[in-house]
Motif scaffolding. Structure first.
Motif, short mmCIF file in Angstrom:
data_model
loop_
_atom_site.label_atom_id
_atom_site.label_comp_id
_atom_site.label_asym_id
_atom_site.label_seq_id
_atom_site.Cartn_x
_atom_site.Cartn_y
_atom_site.Cartn_z
N ARG A 112 0.52 -1.22 0.18
CA ARG A 112 0.26 -0.16 0.48
C ARG A 112 0.46 0.83 -0.21
O ARG A 112 0.61 2.26 -0.76
CB ARG A 112 -0.62 0.41 1.21
CG ARG A 112 -1.79 -0.76 1.58
CD ARG A 112 -3.30 -0.38 1.99
NE ARG A 112 -3.92 -1.72 1.33
CZ ARG A 112 -5.10 -2.13 -0.09
NH1 ARG A 112 -4.92 -0.61 -0.55
NH2 ARG A 112 -6.28 -3.05 0.31
N THR A 117 -3.50 0.13 -5.29
CA THR A 117 -4.61 -0.07 -5.09
C THR A 117 -5.19 -1.58 -4.22
O THR A 117 -6.18 -1.70 -3.42
CB THR A 117 -5.78 0.80 -5.20
OG1 THR A 117 -5.50 0.98 -6.78
CG2 THR A 117 -5.09 2.05 -5.13
N SER B 53 -4.90 2.11 7.22
CA SER B 53 -5.38 2.87 6.82
C SER B 53 -5.75 4.47 7.47
O SER B 53 -5.91 4.17 8.34
CB SER B 53 -7.06 3.27 6.02
OG SER B 53 -7.52 2.42 7.30
#
Lengths: 125, 143
Positions: A112, A117, B53
């Motif tokens: 990442r 992606t 994330s």
């Protein structure tokens, strides 16, 4: 003269304060690393691009990562290697027996970080 | 003068604190209980130290699976087998399950767990990670 016994209210207040202090100290924030599952339902990479396969092996605490013919053991080396590839490709992370879970998450994270992606994890069959 | 002295009564305002304290303790117990219930799905694990994330922090998920360092799989504080996990995952809906795996757990256990989720119809997983506090170490070699 207004006589208010504040002792009980202070007790309750300090109890609440103590509780929130303790819970705030132990409440760690977690984050997520998303990975599709290879095989069924994985995102399809563009047809003209071969998927990049990262094979994870080694042993707990001493993992290695193989991309094509090259095997690296260091995080920075894997990142540099992946940055040379087209980030539109799909990355498939494969882990054989030996390493710990941390090696898998490291491989996904580095993919990442390198700009990919579409990262899939293949647990084998 | 005597009239004035006799007419001044000492008045005290008696506030009954008992109901307020009752409510405070009720609230305390409520928050304690709900916090405990909310954490039943999350075992205390040493998660992998990765950044993850950025867009999400502690999102509630429909289905959380814990993988302990010894390979034990737990769902909602209860040990489950792979077959049971498959059954639970197939009933959990379409949301991607959160896999909270101890960083020291063997990859064979993770593979078996993820295969069970895939067999149950899952198309993706969300691996829980513990973001490092100090970002100056980003890009350092893996331990």
């Amino acid at each position: 003269m207004l006589a208010l016994n504040l002792a009980t209210m202070l007790d309750a207040t300090f109890l609440l304060l103590g509780y929130f202090l303790v819970t705030a100290a132990t409440d760690r924030l977690e984050r997520r690393l998303d990975a599709s599952l290879a095989g069924e339902g994985a995102a399809v990479a563009p047809a003209d691009l071969e998927p990049v396969v990262i094979e994870v092996g080694g042993e707990p605490g001493r993992p290695w990562y193989r991309v094509g013919e090259r095997a690296v053991a260091e995080r920075a080396s894997l990142l540099a290697l992946l940055r040379q590839l087209d980030p539109r490709s799909q990355v498939r992370v494969l882990a054989s027996s030996g390493p710990s879970v941390e090696a898998v998450t490291t491989a996904i994270q580095i993919a990442r970080d390198a700009g990919f992606t579409e990262v899939a994890y293949d647990p084998g069959s | 003068m005597k009239f004035a002295a006799a007419g001044r009564r000492e008045r005290t305002l008696a506030l009954d604190m008992t109901p307020m304290i009752d409510i405070v303790f009720q609230l305390l117990i409520f928050f304690l209980t709900t916090t405990q219930l909310a954490r039943t799905a999350e075992e205390l694990l040493e998660l992998p130290r990765e950044e993850g994330s950025n867009e999400e922090v502690r999102a509630a998920s429909a289905f959380t699976v814990n993988l302990l360092a010894d390979g034990t799989i737990q769902v909602a504080d209860r040990e489950v087998s792979l077959e049971e996990l498959r059954r639970l995952a197939s009933r959990s809906g379409g949301e991607a399950p959160v896999v909270r795996a101890d960083r020291a757990a063997g990859v064979e256990s993770l593979n078996a767990l993820v295969r069970a989720l895939r067999d149950a119809g899952g198309t993706s997983v969300r691996l829980a990670v513990d973001p490092p506090v100090d970002r100056s170490g980003a890009g350092a070699d893996a331990p």
